[in-house]
Design a protein around this motif. Structure first.
Motif, PDB file in Angstrom:
ATOM      1  N   ALA A 229      -6.004 -12.077  -2.896  1.00  0.00           N
ATOM      2  CA  ALA A 229      -7.435 -12.361  -2.779  1.00  0.00           C
ATOM      3  C   ALA A 229      -7.965 -11.971  -1.406  1.00  0.00           C
ATOM      4  N   ASP A 230      -7.115 -11.989  -0.385  1.00  0.00           N
ATOM      5  CA  ASP A 230      -7.536 -11.679   0.977  1.00  0.00           C
ATOM      6  C   ASP A 230      -7.689 -10.188   1.244  1.00  0.00           C
ATOM      7  N   VAL A 231      -7.229  -9.342   0.344  1.00  0.00           N
ATOM      8  CA  VAL A 231      -7.311  -7.904   0.564  1.00  0.00           C
ATOM      9  C   VAL A 231      -8.774  -7.483   0.488  1.00  0.00           C
ATOM     10  N   SER A 232      -9.209  -6.715   1.450  1.00  0.00           N
ATOM     11  CA  SER A 232     -10.616  -6.318   1.514  1.00  0.00           C
ATOM     12  C   SER A 232     -10.972  -5.398   0.358  1.00  0.00           C
ATOM     13  N   SER A 233     -12.263  -5.331   0.054  1.00  0.00           N
ATOM     14  CA  SER A 233     -12.719  -4.461  -1.028  1.00  0.00           C
ATOM     15  C   SER A 233     -12.448  -2.994  -0.695  1.00  0.00           C
ATOM     16  N   THR A 234     -12.458  -2.631   0.594  1.00  0.00           N
ATOM     17  CA  THR A 234     -12.160  -1.257   0.991  1.00  0.00           C
ATOM     18  C   THR A 234     -10.741  -0.894   0.593  1.00  0.00           C
ATOM     19  N   VAL A 235      -9.783  -1.777   0.892  1.00  0.00           N
ATOM     20  CA  VAL A 235      -8.393  -1.510   0.537  1.00  0.00           C
ATOM     21  C   VAL A 235      -8.236  -1.480  -0.970  1.00  0.00           C
ATOM     22  N   ARG A 236      -8.889  -2.403  -1.690  1.00  0.00           N
ATOM     23  CA  ARG A 236      -8.768  -2.429  -3.145  1.00  0.00           C
ATOM     24  C   ARG A 236      -9.185  -1.094  -3.758  1.00  0.00           C
ATOM     25  N   ARG A 237     -10.193  -0.422  -3.209  1.00  0.00           N
ATOM     26  CA  ARG A 237     -10.618   0.873  -3.749  1.00  0.00           C
ATOM     27  C   ARG A 237      -9.554   1.941  -3.509  1.00  0.00           C
ATOM     28  N   ASN A 238      -8.731   1.757  -2.497  1.00  0.00           N
ATOM     29  CA  ASN A 238      -7.765   2.783  -2.126  1.00  0.00           C
ATOM     30  C   ASN A 238      -6.400   2.615  -2.777  1.00  0.00           C
ATOM     31  N   ILE A 239      -6.145   1.505  -3.438  1.00  0.00           N
ATOM     32  CA  ILE A 239      -4.828   1.282  -4.013  1.00  0.00           C
ATOM     33  C   ILE A 239      -4.911   1.163  -5.525  1.00  0.00           C
ATOM     34  N   SER A 240      -3.833   1.545  -6.183  1.00  0.00           N
ATOM     35  CA  SER A 240      -3.841   1.527  -7.631  1.00  0.00           C
ATOM     36  C   SER A 240      -3.441   0.164  -8.181  1.00  0.00           C
ATOM     37  N   SER A 241      -2.651  -0.589  -7.460  1.00  0.00           N
ATOM     38  CA  SER A 241      -2.189  -1.890  -7.938  1.00  0.00           C
ATOM     39  C   SER A 241      -1.776  -2.720  -6.739  1.00  0.00           C
ATOM     40  N   PHE A 242      -2.150  -3.982  -6.737  1.00  0.00           N
ATOM     41  CA  PHE A 242      -1.807  -4.851  -5.618  1.00  0.00           C
ATOM     42  C   PHE A 242      -1.513  -6.223  -6.196  1.00  0.00           C
ATOM     43  N   ARG A 243      -0.223  -6.495  -6.454  1.00  0.00           N
ATOM     44  CA  ARG A 243       0.138  -7.752  -7.098  1.00  0.00           C
ATOM     45  C   ARG A 243       1.464  -8.259  -6.564  1.00  0.00           C
ATOM     46  N   SER A 244       1.639  -9.557  -6.671  1.00  0.00           N
ATOM     47  CA  SER A 244       2.879 -10.183  -6.227  1.00  0.00           C
ATOM     48  C   SER A 244       4.038  -9.749  -7.122  1.00  0.00           C
ATOM     49  N   LEU A 245       5.211  -9.647  -6.523  1.00  0.00           N
ATOM     50  CA  LEU A 245       6.427  -9.312  -7.262  1.00  0.00           C
ATOM     51  C   LEU A 245       7.514 -10.320  -6.913  1.00  0.00           C
ATOM     52  N   THR A 246       8.539 -10.385  -7.737  1.00  0.00           N
ATOM     53  CA  THR A 246       9.728 -11.170  -7.413  1.00  0.00           C
ATOM     54  C   THR A 246      10.812 -10.201  -6.936  1.00  0.00           C
TER      55      THR A 246
END
Length: 197
Positions: free
Chosen positions: A38-55
């Protein structure tokens, strides 16, 4: 009520259910989003294809010495402490092309605060105007901290150019915001295992 009414209701029910199923992944993502995501900025979100927690279990047999996973495709770096109690997820920059990308297992071999930088011979071929040496400071492309890996010339480091994060923008290294590399630097040690996928 005519005999077509049940068919229309079935069609309507089917369409409503289809729309609900299409929207379900987005709803599920927002409900399960971690604070780091949730803390990732909207700018970064536009630049990445997936941003999720992993185990860590699909990638490492243990957390001995801690573990760093870099997912080139999602442009994210994951860290787990040796005791499994600390997990961090950072947006990252990744190599510009597959030819510059190194994948596989290595470890952190050296840690440097205020690294200096010298381009490799191949970098100078591609960019002959680059300086031969850059001392620590605001012009240094390695940012404030660098984690040297077991592969020659490959590092996880900071960057003063925030536009690079979340993009394919490096000559082979993995870049983080300076505040994130400073935190990762404090969490890792020489011997921390690293996997790039």
């Amino acid at each position: 009520m005519n005999q077509n009414t049940p068919k229309m209701l079935n069609r309507r029910s089917f369409l409503a259910a289809s729309v609900a199923m299409i929207g379900a992944p987005a709803i599920g993502q927002s409900v399960n989003t971690t604070q780091m995501e949730a803390d990732v900025s909207s700018t970064v979100r536009r630049n990445i294809s997936s941003f999720r927690s992993l185990t860590w279990q699909p990638y490492f047999s243990s957390l001995r010495n801690g573990a760093v996973l870099v997912d080139i495709d999602s442009r994210a770096l994951h860290f787990w402490s040796a005791d499994g109690k600390t997990y961090r997820l950072y947006p990252s920059s990744v190599p510009m092309s597959e030819g510059l990308t190194r994948r596989g297992r290595t470890s952190i071999t050296r840690k440097v605060v205020g690294p200096s930088w010298s381009p490799t011979a191949n970098m100078l071929k591609r960019n002959p105007d680059w300086p031969r040496y850059v001392p620590p400071g605001p012009d240094n492309p390695l940012g404030t901290h660098a984690l040297y890996l077991g592969w020659k010339y490959y590092r996880i480091h900071g960057t003063h150019d925030k536009r690079k994060i979340g993009r394919k923008s490096s000559s082979g290294c993995i870049g983080l915001y300076n505040q994130h590399i400073a935190e990762l630097f404090s969490l890792t040690k020489v011997g921390t295992q690293v996997l790039l996928i």
